[in-house]
Design a protein around this motif. Structure first.
Motif, short mmCIF file in Angstrom:
data_model
loop_
_atom_site.label_atom_id
_atom_site.label_comp_id
_atom_site.label_asym_id
_atom_site.label_seq_id
_atom_site.Cartn_x
_atom_site.Cartn_y
_atom_site.Cartn_z
N GLY A 161 -18.03 3.34 44.35
CA GLY A 161 -19.12 3.90 43.27
C GLY A 161 -20.10 4.54 44.28
N ILE A 162 -21.27 4.33 43.90
CA ILE A 162 -22.67 5.19 44.43
C ILE A 162 -22.70 4.68 46.03
N ALA A 163 -22.33 3.46 46.34
CA ALA A 163 -22.18 3.20 47.79
C ALA A 163 -21.52 4.11 48.46
N GLY A 164 -20.37 4.62 48.13
CA GLY A 164 -19.50 5.48 48.79
C GLY A 164 -19.94 7.08 48.64
N ASN A 165 -21.06 7.09 47.96
CA ASN A 165 -21.29 8.59 47.84
C ASN A 165 -22.76 8.99 48.13
N GLY A 166 -23.26 8.09 49.38
CA GLY A 166 -24.50 8.25 49.83
C GLY A 166 -24.69 9.84 50.45
N THR A 167 -23.63 10.37 51.05
CA THR A 167 -23.87 11.63 51.70
C THR A 167 -23.08 12.84 50.65
N ALA A 168 -22.73 12.43 49.56
CA ALA A 168 -21.92 13.33 48.73
C ALA A 168 -23.11 14.39 47.88
N TYR A 169 -22.77 15.52 47.66
CA TYR A 169 -23.54 15.94 46.81
C TYR A 169 -22.46 17.14 46.00
N SER A 170 -23.03 17.76 45.06
CA SER A 170 -22.34 18.49 43.74
C SER A 170 -22.44 19.93 43.88
N LEU A 171 -21.13 20.79 43.50
CA LEU A 171 -21.53 22.22 43.47
C LEU A 171 -22.27 22.52 41.91
N PHE A 172 -22.32 21.55 41.26
CA PHE A 172 -22.94 21.90 39.88
C PHE A 172 -24.56 22.39 40.01
N ASN A 173 -24.78 23.53 39.47
CA ASN A 173 -26.03 23.91 39.33
C ASN A 173 -26.64 24.27 41.14
N ALA A 174 -25.78 24.28 41.98
CA ALA A 174 -25.90 24.47 43.46
C ALA A 174 -26.35 25.90 43.59
N PRO A 175 -27.12 26.41 44.41
CA PRO A 175 -27.23 27.55 44.86
C PRO A 175 -26.12 28.19 45.87
N VAL A 176 -25.28 29.27 45.33
CA VAL A 176 -24.06 29.75 46.33
C VAL A 176 -24.49 30.86 46.74
N GLY A 177 -24.15 31.00 47.96
CA GLY A 177 -24.11 32.60 48.69
C GLY A 177 -22.72 33.21 48.97
N LEU A 178 -22.28 34.46 48.39
CA LEU A 178 -21.04 34.84 48.93
C LEU A 178 -21.51 35.98 49.93
N ILE A 179 -20.71 36.07 51.03
CA ILE A 179 -21.03 37.13 52.20
C ILE A 179 -19.68 37.86 51.65
N GLY A 180 -19.84 39.08 51.06
CA GLY A 180 -18.71 40.03 50.69
C GLY A 180 -18.26 39.80 49.25
N TYR A 181 -18.22 40.90 48.60
CA TYR A 181 -17.59 40.81 47.14
C TYR A 181 -16.70 41.76 46.93
N GLY A 182 -15.43 41.73 47.52
CA GLY A 182 -14.35 42.39 47.54
C GLY A 182 -13.34 41.85 46.46
N ASN A 183 -11.87 41.80 46.83
CA ASN A 183 -10.80 41.40 45.75
C ASN A 183 -11.40 39.72 45.83
N LEU A 184 -11.50 39.27 47.08
CA LEU A 184 -11.53 37.85 47.00
C LEU A 184 -12.93 37.32 46.05
N GLY A 185 -14.03 37.73 46.46
CA GLY A 185 -15.23 37.64 45.76
C GLY A 185 -15.17 37.85 44.39
N ARG A 186 -14.31 38.82 43.93
CA ARG A 186 -14.11 38.86 42.38
C ARG A 186 -13.32 37.87 41.87
N ALA A 187 -12.38 37.44 42.57
CA ALA A 187 -11.44 36.16 42.00
C ALA A 187 -12.26 35.10 41.97
N LEU A 188 -13.24 34.90 43.17
CA LEU A 188 -13.86 33.64 42.89
C LEU A 188 -15.02 33.36 42.21
#
Length: 338
Positions: free
Chosen positions: A142-169
């Motif tokens: 449980g939470i004891a094992g998640n002391g260093t974990a974090y979530s992608l939910f509502n996280a700021p994301v940066g894409l370097i490049g927005y070609g075919n791969l960025g458009r698919a991601l």
């Protein structure tokens, strides 16, 4: 009077016959014209020269300089079944001649995008370490094992490049977060804003992103542009996913950031492939490595075959290709991807 059917020349090395010419694909291409193939290496010059005055479509990475393009009087298209642009074609002259030059990059993008999302979640949640702890009997629940974990939910994301791969991601990221910034010097702010993204200078994007996806292709102008100094600007404990081209980053510095535990890093591409057995990367802690696996799946090659066949059919009918990426001469000539 006998009308000669168009000649289709397949010279796809390093793609293999199994990747690009299954029985169904061969049947489809032979239904459109005469098919000449060469596998196992780049086609020898004598073979290329023997078909040059008749060939209508080249499928592969055959070198086509201006002199060869002049001799290829019936050529309508060059279809690169890799996902890059090689510096062995006179792209500007081909365009001036009305020859379509296409890349299979769009066919590879869905698998690579899926891989990027999986690696991001894996890094943030620490799943590889959790597996190792469980096998060693040192797991915490449980939470004891998640002391260093974090979530992608509502996280700021940066894409370097927005070609075919960025458009698919981006569609894969949308259910998790709407904070998606993009740095791509080849695209206008207005275009990116129209895609629902936030255009951002690189030196602003790096320090404000919890997840950084390195998606840019390598060009003559951007080799190593992600310097040690720029990597140092990424926030502590951020997740960095490299899945496009290793040439865009100071690779040694990226490994160093992982080894020190300052960044969580997933790497699928390397400056030298295959990676030497004694390479220092193999001893780097806090990094998740894979051997250029992101796009190379049977599903990707099935998409390549399907897109290739349909676009060849379109072109031979005098219609524009609909699936594969068209070369923009200036940008294609700048490309330095292997």
């Amino acid at each position: 009077m006998t009308v000669m059917r168009p000649l289709i020349f397949m010279d796809p090395f390093p793609r293999t016959e199994a990747m690009v010419l299954t029985h169904d694909a061969e049947e489809a291409l032979r239904g459109m014209g005469r098919l000449v193939t060469h596998f196992g290496s780049r086609a020898p010059d004598e073979l290329v020269e023997s078909i040059l005055d008749e060939v209508a479509v080249i499928i592969g990475q055959t070198a086509m300089d201006r002199a060869r393009l002049d001799r290829a009087v019936n050529l309508k298209a060059i279809v690169n079944v890799k996902a890059n642009w090689e510096p062995n074609i006179d792209y500007g002259y081909a365009q001036a001649r009305g020859i379509h030059v296409l890349s299979a990059a769009p066919a590879m993008a869905p698998a690579v995008a899926e891989f990027c999302l999986g690696q991001a979640i894996n890094l943030a949640r620490g799943l590889v370490a959790a597996d190792a702890d469980f096998r060693a009997g040192t797991e915490r629940y449980g939470i004891a094992g998640n002391g260093t974990a974090y979530s992608l939910f509502n996280a700021p994301v940066g894409l370097i490049g927005y070609g075919n791969l960025g458009r698919a991601l981006v569609p894969l990221l949308r259910p998790f977060t709407d904070q998606i910034a993009v740095h791509d010097p080849f695209l206008s702010d207005a275009f990116l804003e129209g895609e629902g993204l936030e255009p951002m200078p690189l030196d602003d994007l790096l320090p404000t992103s919890r997840f950084v996806f390195l998606l840019a292709g390598a060009t003559s102008e951007n080799e190593g542009f992600l310097t040690a100094e720029r990597l140092a600007a990424i926030p502590d404990d951020a997740s960095v996913i490299l899945a496009s081209r290793a040439e865009v980053v100071d690779f040694k510095a990226l490994l160093g950031e992982a080894q020190r535990g300052r960044l969580r890093v997933a790497i699928d591409v390397f400056p030298e492939e295959p990676v030497p057995v004694e390479d220092a990367a193999r001893q780097t802690d806090n990094a998740l490595f894979s051997a250029h696996l992101a796009g190379g799946m049977e599903a990707s090659y099935a998409r390549i075959r399907a897109m290739m066949i349909d676009d060849v059919r379109q072109i031979l009918a005098g219609l524009p290709p609909m699936h594969l990426q068209r070369a923009e001469p200036r940008l294609a000539a700048m490309a330095r991807s292997r």
